[in-house]
Design a protein around this motif. Structure first.
Motif, PDB file in Angstrom:
ATOM      1  N   ILE A 261      -8.132   8.825  -8.207  1.00  0.00           N
ATOM      2  CA  ILE A 261      -7.715   9.774  -7.179  1.00  0.00           C
ATOM      3  C   ILE A 261      -6.677  10.705  -7.789  1.00  0.00           C
ATOM      4  N   THR A 262      -6.944  11.999  -7.761  1.00  0.00           N
ATOM      5  CA  THR A 262      -6.033  12.989  -8.332  1.00  0.00           C
ATOM      6  C   THR A 262      -5.829  14.123  -7.340  1.00  0.00           C
ATOM      7  N   ARG A 263      -4.782  14.904  -7.560  1.00  0.00           N
ATOM      8  CA  ARG A 263      -4.549  16.103  -6.759  1.00  0.00           C
ATOM      9  C   ARG A 263      -5.682  17.096  -6.981  1.00  0.00           C
ATOM     10  N   HIS A 264      -6.069  17.759  -5.910  1.00  0.00           N
ATOM     11  CA  HIS A 264      -7.129  18.765  -6.026  1.00  0.00           C
ATOM     12  C   HIS A 264      -6.627  19.908  -6.897  1.00  0.00           C
ATOM     13  N   PRO A 265      -7.422  20.368  -7.857  1.00  0.00           N
ATOM     14  CA  PRO A 265      -6.932  21.407  -8.782  1.00  0.00           C
ATOM     15  C   PRO A 265      -6.605  22.733  -8.104  1.00  0.00           C
ATOM     16  N   GLU A 266      -7.220  23.022  -6.953  1.00  0.00           N
ATOM     17  CA  GLU A 266      -6.989  24.308  -6.295  1.00  0.00           C
ATOM     18  C   GLU A 266      -6.238  24.178  -4.974  1.00  0.00           C
ATOM     19  N   ASN A 267      -6.094  22.963  -4.456  1.00  0.00           N
ATOM     20  CA  ASN A 267      -5.418  22.749  -3.192  1.00  0.00           C
ATOM     21  C   ASN A 267      -4.447  21.590  -3.350  1.00  0.00           C
ATOM     22  N   ALA A 268      -3.148  21.904  -3.421  1.00  0.00           N
ATOM     23  CA  ALA A 268      -2.147  20.870  -3.675  1.00  0.00           C
ATOM     24  C   ALA A 268      -2.014  19.897  -2.518  1.00  0.00           C
ATOM     25  N   ARG A 330     -26.585   5.600  -5.491  1.00  0.00           N
ATOM     26  CA  ARG A 330     -25.416   4.710  -5.466  1.00  0.00           C
ATOM     27  C   ARG A 330     -24.132   5.516  -5.634  1.00  0.00           C
ATOM     28  N   TRP A 331     -24.118   6.399  -6.621  1.00  0.00           N
ATOM     29  CA  TRP A 331     -22.909   7.159  -6.908  1.00  0.00           C
ATOM     30  C   TRP A 331     -22.586   8.162  -5.806  1.00  0.00           C
ATOM     31  N   ARG A 332     -23.601   8.792  -5.236  1.00  0.00           N
ATOM     32  CA  ARG A 332     -23.340   9.729  -4.144  1.00  0.00           C
ATOM     33  C   ARG A 332     -22.783   8.995  -2.926  1.00  0.00           C
ATOM     34  N   THR A 333     -23.307   7.807  -2.641  1.00  0.00           N
ATOM     35  CA  THR A 333     -22.797   7.038  -1.500  1.00  0.00           C
ATOM     36  C   THR A 333     -21.369   6.584  -1.752  1.00  0.00           C
ATOM     37  N   LEU A 334     -21.109   6.047  -2.948  1.00  0.00           N
ATOM     38  CA  LEU A 334     -19.749   5.620  -3.275  1.00  0.00           C
ATOM     39  C   LEU A 334     -18.769   6.779  -3.182  1.00  0.00           C
ATOM     40  N   HIS A 335     -19.167   7.933  -3.693  1.00  0.00           N
ATOM     41  CA  HIS A 335     -18.265   9.087  -3.693  1.00  0.00           C
ATOM     42  C   HIS A 335     -18.017   9.589  -2.278  1.00  0.00           C
ATOM     43  N   ARG A 336     -19.057   9.646  -1.445  1.00  0.00           N
ATOM     44  CA  ARG A 336     -18.880  10.110  -0.065  1.00  0.00           C
ATOM     45  C   ARG A 336     -17.926   9.201   0.695  1.00  0.00           C
ATOM     46  N   VAL A 337     -18.126   7.895   0.568  1.00  0.00           N
ATOM     47  CA  VAL A 337     -17.270   6.949   1.273  1.00  0.00           C
ATOM     48  C   VAL A 337     -15.835   7.039   0.768  1.00  0.00           C
ATOM     49  N   ALA A 338     -15.654   7.028  -0.550  1.00  0.00           N
ATOM     50  CA  ALA A 338     -14.302   7.060  -1.115  1.00  0.00           C
ATOM     51  C   ALA A 338     -13.591   8.359  -0.769  1.00  0.00           C
ATOM     52  N   GLN A 339     -14.287   9.483  -0.846  1.00  0.00           N
ATOM     53  CA  GLN A 339     -13.645  10.761  -0.539  1.00  0.00           C
ATOM     54  C   GLN A 339     -13.235  10.840   0.923  1.00  0.00           C
ATOM     55  N   HIS A 340     -14.080  10.325   1.811  1.00  0.00           N
ATOM     56  CA  HIS A 340     -13.725  10.332   3.233  1.00  0.00           C
ATOM     57  C   HIS A 340     -12.499   9.444   3.492  1.00  0.00           C
ATOM     58  N   VAL A 341     -12.469   8.286   2.868  1.00  0.00           N
ATOM     59  CA  VAL A 341     -11.330   7.387   3.047  1.00  0.00           C
ATOM     60  C   VAL A 341     -10.053   8.029   2.524  1.00  0.00           C
ATOM     61  N   VAL A 342     -10.140   8.664   1.360  1.00  0.00           N
ATOM     62  CA  VAL A 342      -8.963   9.320   0.781  1.00  0.00           C
ATOM     63  C   VAL A 342      -8.489  10.460   1.668  1.00  0.00           C
ATOM     64  N   ASP A 343      -9.416  11.250   2.193  1.00  0.00           N
ATOM     65  CA  ASP A 343      -9.025  12.344   3.091  1.00  0.00           C
ATOM     66  C   ASP A 343      -8.353  11.802   4.351  1.00  0.00           C
ATOM     67  N   LEU A 394      -9.869  -0.502  -2.979  1.00  0.00           N
ATOM     68  CA  LEU A 394     -10.258   0.499  -1.992  1.00  0.00           C
ATOM     69  C   LEU A 394     -10.213  -0.078  -0.584  1.00  0.00           C
ATOM     70  N   SER A 395     -10.444  -1.384  -0.464  1.00  0.00           N
ATOM     71  CA  SER A 395     -10.359  -2.017   0.853  1.00  0.00           C
ATOM     72  C   SER A 395      -8.950  -1.958   1.415  1.00  0.00           C
ATOM     73  N   GLY A 396      -7.930  -1.792   0.545  1.00  0.00           N
ATOM     74  CA  GLY A 396      -6.558  -1.690   1.021  1.00  0.00           C
ATOM     75  C   GLY A 396      -6.312  -0.467   1.872  1.00  0.00           C
ATOM     76  N   PHE A 397      -7.164   0.570   1.734  1.00  0.00           N
ATOM     77  CA  PHE A 397      -7.011   1.767   2.551  1.00  0.00           C
ATOM     78  C   PHE A 397      -7.377   1.490   4.003  1.00  0.00           C
ATOM     79  N   PHE A 398      -8.068   0.389   4.249  1.00  0.00           N
ATOM     80  CA  PHE A 398      -8.469   0.048   5.610  1.00  0.00           C
ATOM     81  C   PHE A 398      -7.465  -0.880   6.283  1.00  0.00           C
ATOM     82  N   ALA A 399      -6.478  -1.377   5.556  1.00  0.00           N
ATOM     83  CA  ALA A 399      -5.523  -2.313   6.130  1.00  0.00           C
ATOM     84  C   ALA A 399      -4.493  -1.549   6.938  1.00  0.00           C
ATOM     85  N   ALA A 400      -4.501  -1.759   8.241  1.00  0.00           N
ATOM     86  CA  ALA A 400      -3.573  -1.049   9.116  1.00  0.00           C
ATOM     87  C   ALA A 400      -2.317  -1.852   9.412  1.00  0.00           C
ATOM     88  N   ALA A 401      -2.228  -3.075   8.861  1.00  0.00           N
ATOM     89  CA  ALA A 401      -1.096  -3.919   9.226  1.00  0.00           C
ATOM     90  C   ALA A 401       0.234  -3.306   8.825  1.00  0.00           C
TER      91      ALA A 401
END
Length: 463
Positions: A261-268, A330-343, A394-401
């Motif tokens: 996960i990195t900063r977007h090159p065009e949108n800080a 596989r990679w498109r699904t992983l990327h879609r899920v991870a990007q949505h979680v990060v957003d 990545l599952s840690g992003f779902f922990a709301a505790a």
């Protein structure tokens, strides 16, 4: 009127699991090492599939690393450094990335993750004060005086330390160590042991000999055999020191990241996700096979010409394309899920663990038009390298505790009159944390917050 039976064909619509869907599900949930083994097997069995041996580029620094299976770039493993980022209200938060050989630092990072940034120095002090048996050499009041902070703040940090550590950690003596272990045992088994608690609190020395057992039995008004059972329980279920292991861990204990996960090159204000599997496993259909099937002038790659050689080549190319299609899906699904979680968790990446918001897999599945099981398979076992250079499941992003605890602590600190657990549960639900009253009681205990009656009594005494 005669009754009869006949077979009639009726059109109907129903959901069925196709073989292709089953194959994709099993392909999606493969761990990184399992996928590499699967790729190696396919390369060995299908000559129409080739791997690209050109160096890959690190998504962080852009430098070339390795060949077809590049070694880890220094940017893709956590370093012993401190990264800071802006937090809520203009504050800053920092995460110290411990070295692999420093288990104490990893433990400290876990404790600090459950606390606001202002309490990080207190966590450092308490962890540094733990002795070989995981005990503190001073009382909470003495530590508070030395550091010039309220005792309640030290209690809050100590509660976070005990929640992250094995039971018994942070005790002052053997009695408190055993009582802390008993509390954790009761929580785990969902039962209470009042007699064991009474013996540990007031008659611990009596467990050493038979005369002591009889004396404790007379005082507590129970049979001697009951005190004997307490002794056996203590011997089998509890231990004289906390099982806190701060020795160096094995090198393989640190899982390599699956995505960066990195900063977007065009949108800080945004973050981007880069999968590492496509960099390690770059495959394509063999150009020689494609040239043979397209022109018919090139010699057969398999060594056999004629219709049979062409048929064999077409089958191998089709198999290679099918395998590449599964990889791409596989990679498109992983990327879609991870990007949505990060957003969705951008405040967490900006402001630290206290900003982790409630997020469930069903919410992600509905937003992306996927099944919840697909999201679960995509998340399971994946490790992300955060911008602060720390790895996190990545599952840690779902922990709301963490967010619930932060909100609960804030509600108690702002209350004008002591609130009950049921009232706190209602206020948490209004903030987007729908938790049960028993869950509130559990989090409150973990934060070192006393029940409403004791908080009320403390205010009356202070007045």
């Amino acid at each position: 009127m005669t009754a009869g039976m006949e077979c009639v064909t009726t059109p109907a619509m129903a959901l069925h699991t196709s073989p292709a869907l089953v194959a994709f599900a099993s392909f999606l949930q493969l761990p990184a090492l399992g996928l590499e083994a699967r790729v190696a097997q396919e390369l060995a069995e299908n000559p129409a599939l080739e791997e690209d041996t050109a160096p890959a580029c690190c998504p962080v620094c852009g430098n070339s690393v390795g060949g077809a299976v590049p070694g880890p770039c220094p940017c893709l493993v956590g370093g012993d450094r401190r990264s800071e980022g802006p937090g809520a209200g203009g504050e800053s938060w920092s995460v110290r990335e411990p070295r692999d050989e420093d288990r104490a630092a990893w433990f400290l990072a876990d404790v600090r993750a459950a606390l606001p940034a202002a309490d990080a120095p207190l966590a450092d002090h308490l962890v540094g004060s733990l002795g070989p048996r995981g005990r503190l050499d001073r009382s909470v009041e003495e530590i508070a005086v030395d550091l010039g902070v309220p005792p309640g703040r030290v209690l809050r940090v100590l509660a976070a330390l005990r929640a992250a550590a094995p039971p018994g950690t942070g005790a002052r003596d053997l009695r408190e160590c055993l009582l802390l272990q008993l509390e954790r045992w009761e929580e785990r088994h969902g039962t209470r042991e009042p007699l064991v608690r009474a013996v540990l609190a007031d008659h611990l020395a009596a467990l050493a000999d038979e005369d002591g057992l009889a004396g404790a039995a007379r005082t507590l008004g129970v049979p001697v055999a009951a005190i004997g059972r307490v002794r056996e329980f203590v011997r089998s279920e509890l231990r004289p020191s906390a099982a806190l292991d701060l020795t160096p861990p094995a090198a393989e204990a640190s899982a390599p990241p699956d995505l960066v996960i990195t900063r977007h090159p065009e949108n800080a204000d945004a973050y981007t996700v880069t999968l590492l599997e496509p960099l390690r496993l770059r495959l394509s259909v063999s150009p020689s096979y494609l040239a043979y099937l397209t022109s018919g002038l090139a010699p057969s790659p398999g060594g056999s010409d004629g219709p049979e050689g062409e048929r064999q080549a077409r089958l191998q190319v089709a198999r290679a394309r099918e395998f590449l299609s599964r990889l791409d899906r596989r990679w498109r699904t992983l990327h879609r899920v991870a990007q949505h979680v990060v957003d969705a968790q951008r405040p967490f990446l900006d402001g630290g663990p206290a900003q982790l918001r409630p997020l469930c897999r069903r919410e992600v599945a509905e937003a992306l038009g996927l099944h919840e099981s697909t999201v679960s398979r995509a998340v399971a076992g994946r490790v992300a390298l955060l911008p602060c250079r720390r790895t996190m499941p990545l599952s840690g992003f779902f922990a709301a505790a963490t967010g619930v605890r932060t909100a609960l602590r804030d509600l108690v600190e702002r209350e004008t009159l002591p609130l009950s657990d049921a009232e706190l549960a209602g206020l948490l639900a209004e903030r987007g944390y729908p938790v049960a009253r028993r869950t509130v009681a559990k989090y409150r205990t973990g934060l070192g917050i006393e029940p409403r009656a004791r908080r009320a009594a403390g205010r009356r005494a202070a007045a």
